[in-house]
Design a protein around this motif. Structure first.
Motif, PDB file in Angstrom:
ATOM      1  N   MET A   4       0.942  -1.066   0.082  1.00  0.00           N
ATOM      2  CA  MET A   4      -0.040  -0.103  -0.108  1.00  0.00           C
ATOM      3  C   MET A   4       0.682   1.273  -0.001  1.00  0.00           C
ATOM      4  O   MET A   4       1.935   1.065   0.335  1.00  0.00           O
ATOM      5  CB  MET A   4      -0.971   0.049   1.329  1.00  0.00           C
ATOM      6  CG  MET A   4      -2.029  -1.066   1.225  1.00  0.00           C
ATOM      7  SD  MET A   4      -3.049  -0.958   2.435  1.00  0.00           S
ATOM      8  CE  MET A   4      -4.391   0.047   1.891  1.00  0.00           C
ATOM      9  N   ALA A   5       0.376   2.217  -0.814  1.00  0.00           N
ATOM     10  CA  ALA A   5       0.934   3.511  -0.642  1.00  0.00           C
ATOM     11  C   ALA A   5       1.359   4.178   0.784  1.00  0.00           C
ATOM     12  O   ALA A   5       0.477   3.779   1.687  1.00  0.00           O
ATOM     13  CB  ALA A   5       0.291   4.476  -1.364  1.00  0.00           C
ATOM     14  N   VAL A  29      -9.709   6.138   1.959  1.00  0.00           N
ATOM     15  CA  VAL A  29      -9.804   7.592   2.199  1.00  0.00           C
ATOM     16  C   VAL A  29     -11.033   7.979   1.484  1.00  0.00           C
ATOM     17  O   VAL A  29     -11.795   8.882   2.276  1.00  0.00           O
ATOM     18  CB  VAL A  29      -8.548   8.262   1.955  1.00  0.00           C
ATOM     19  CG1 VAL A  29      -8.896   9.866   1.710  1.00  0.00           C
ATOM     20  CG2 VAL A  29      -7.177   8.145   2.369  1.00  0.00           C
ATOM     21  N   GLN A  30     -11.192   7.303   0.506  1.00  0.00           N
ATOM     22  CA  GLN A  30     -12.633   7.543  -0.237  1.00  0.00           C
ATOM     23  C   GLN A  30     -13.838   7.169   0.839  1.00  0.00           C
ATOM     24  O   GLN A  30     -14.818   7.865   0.647  1.00  0.00           O
ATOM     25  CB  GLN A  30     -12.830   7.030  -1.623  1.00  0.00           C
ATOM     26  CG  GLN A  30     -11.824   7.615  -2.628  1.00  0.00           C
ATOM     27  CD  GLN A  30     -11.558   6.833  -3.883  1.00  0.00           C
ATOM     28  OE1 GLN A  30     -11.903   5.610  -3.741  1.00  0.00           O
ATOM     29  NE2 GLN A  30     -11.543   7.512  -4.913  1.00  0.00           N
ATOM     30  N   LYS A  45       1.108   2.520  -9.185  1.00  0.00           N
ATOM     31  CA  LYS A  45       0.940   3.916  -9.572  1.00  0.00           C
ATOM     32  C   LYS A  45       1.770   5.069  -9.054  1.00  0.00           C
ATOM     33  O   LYS A  45       1.907   6.147  -9.279  1.00  0.00           O
ATOM     34  CB  LYS A  45      -0.414   4.437  -9.033  1.00  0.00           C
ATOM     35  CG  LYS A  45      -1.201   3.354  -9.926  1.00  0.00           C
ATOM     36  CD  LYS A  45      -2.841   3.710  -9.671  1.00  0.00           C
ATOM     37  CE  LYS A  45      -3.792   2.886 -10.243  1.00  0.00           C
ATOM     38  NZ  LYS A  45      -5.242   2.695  -9.519  1.00  0.00           N
ATOM     39  N   LEU A  46       2.889   4.665  -8.149  1.00  0.00           N
ATOM     40  CA  LEU A  46       3.616   5.581  -7.388  1.00  0.00           C
ATOM     41  C   LEU A  46       5.030   5.659  -8.265  1.00  0.00           C
ATOM     42  O   LEU A  46       5.599   4.768  -8.929  1.00  0.00           O
ATOM     43  CB  LEU A  46       3.931   4.995  -6.158  1.00  0.00           C
ATOM     44  CG  LEU A  46       3.048   5.365  -5.045  1.00  0.00           C
ATOM     45  CD1 LEU A  46       3.494   4.419  -3.717  1.00  0.00           C
ATOM     46  CD2 LEU A  46       2.446   6.382  -4.862  1.00  0.00           C
ATOM     47  N   ASP A  59       3.193   0.616  -4.736  1.00  0.00           N
ATOM     48  CA  ASP A  59       2.011   0.500  -5.539  1.00  0.00           C
ATOM     49  C   ASP A  59       2.635   0.946  -6.824  1.00  0.00           C
ATOM     50  O   ASP A  59       3.349   1.668  -7.256  1.00  0.00           O
ATOM     51  CB  ASP A  59       1.175   1.818  -4.943  1.00  0.00           C
ATOM     52  CG  ASP A  59      -0.253   1.842  -5.414  1.00  0.00           C
ATOM     53  OD1 ASP A  59      -0.078   2.026  -6.760  1.00  0.00           O
ATOM     54  OD2 ASP A  59      -1.046   1.770  -4.886  1.00  0.00           O
ATOM     55  N   THR A  89      -6.815  -0.653  -0.864  1.00  0.00           N
ATOM     56  CA  THR A  89      -5.873   0.559  -1.235  1.00  0.00           C
ATOM     57  C   THR A  89      -5.840   1.587  -0.050  1.00  0.00           C
ATOM     58  O   THR A  89      -7.245   1.677   0.518  1.00  0.00           O
ATOM     59  CB  THR A  89      -5.972   0.987  -2.755  1.00  0.00           C
ATOM     60  OG1 THR A  89      -7.496   1.768  -2.667  1.00  0.00           O
ATOM     61  CG2 THR A  89      -5.968  -0.096  -3.718  1.00  0.00           C
ATOM     62  N   THR A  90      -4.946   2.110   0.101  1.00  0.00           N
ATOM     63  CA  THR A  90      -5.335   3.506   0.936  1.00  0.00           C
ATOM     64  C   THR A  90      -6.245   4.544   0.124  1.00  0.00           C
ATOM     65  O   THR A  90      -7.142   4.960   1.023  1.00  0.00           O
ATOM     66  CB  THR A  90      -3.834   4.242   1.144  1.00  0.00           C
ATOM     67  OG1 THR A  90      -2.826   3.463   1.660  1.00  0.00           O
ATOM     68  CG2 THR A  90      -3.772   5.532   1.970  1.00  0.00           C
ATOM     69  N   LEU A  91      -6.185   4.547  -0.870  1.00  0.00           N
ATOM     70  CA  LEU A  91      -7.132   5.495  -1.693  1.00  0.00           C
ATOM     71  C   LEU A  91      -8.592   5.045  -1.383  1.00  0.00           C
ATOM     72  O   LEU A  91      -9.484   5.764  -1.144  1.00  0.00           O
ATOM     73  CB  LEU A  91      -6.934   5.723  -3.106  1.00  0.00           C
ATOM     74  CG  LEU A  91      -7.875   6.507  -3.958  1.00  0.00           C
ATOM     75  CD1 LEU A  91      -7.871   7.826  -3.270  1.00  0.00           C
ATOM     76  CD2 LEU A  91      -7.451   6.522  -5.541  1.00  0.00           C
ATOM     77  N   GLN A  92      -8.744   3.669  -1.421  1.00  0.00           N
ATOM     78  CA  GLN A  92     -10.189   3.348  -1.295  1.00  0.00           C
ATOM     79  C   GLN A  92     -10.377   3.638   0.454  1.00  0.00           C
ATOM     80  O   GLN A  92     -11.643   4.096   0.364  1.00  0.00           O
ATOM     81  CB  GLN A  92     -10.324   1.780  -1.328  1.00  0.00           C
ATOM     82  CG  GLN A  92     -11.518   1.276  -1.097  1.00  0.00           C
ATOM     83  CD  GLN A  92     -11.620  -0.493  -1.333  1.00  0.00           C
ATOM     84  OE1 GLN A  92     -10.548  -0.802  -1.260  1.00  0.00           O
ATOM     85  NE2 GLN A  92     -12.752  -0.994  -1.509  1.00  0.00           N
TER      86      GLN A  92
END
Length: 137
Positions: free
Chosen positions: A1-2, A129-130, A8-9, A6, A124-127
């Motif tokens: 995880m970011a 946070v969302q 995308k990083l 990841d 994911t971390t993004l998930q």
């Protein structure tokens, strides 16, 4: 995880960037695969991988892995929406809330063992946070 690893990083994250640099300096050919955590654990048990990055210490995993000395330290924090009046005052204060947690990740022995908490697994971390932003956790 970011931010540790990841696809995308930049450089696939700090953990992979450091590991790649060290292995390249040692003259090793580096092939990287970013996989779901459960697949990483299964592959580690089977001896499929030479190196696994972004690990938190887990005594159970020491039965089939050798840990190196850490090259960075992470501190896990709880995140809440700014409009929330939730205050963290020990694990019991989390009981009435849903909590997003990374699937298969370790946080703190007491939190990990707290089966009475309503933990919702995310990938994911993004998930996570969302979900907080949407008021779902």
């Amino acid at each position: 995880m970011a931010p540790f690893s990841d696809e995308k990083l930049p450089s696939h994250g700090i953990s992979l960037d450091v590991t790649r640099a060290v292995l390249n300096r040692a003259g090793c050919d580096v092939q990287i695969a970013i996989l779901p955590w459960n697949r990483v654990v299964t592959g580690a048990r089977n001896g499929d991988y030479d190196i696994i990055t972004s690990l938190f210490h887990d005594p159970e995993m020491e039965t089939f892995l050798n840990y190196s000395e850490p090259f960075f330290e992470a501190h896990v924090k709880f995140v809440r929406a700014i409009r929330s009046d939730t205050v963290f005052d020990g694990l019991s204060s989390l009981a009435p809330h849903s909590i997003a947690v990374g699937k298969g990740l370790l946080y703190n022995p007491a939190f990990d063992a707290a089966d009475d908490l309503n933990k919702f697994e995310v990938t994911t971390t993004l998930q996570a946070v969302q979900m907080v932003a949407a008021g779902r956790v």
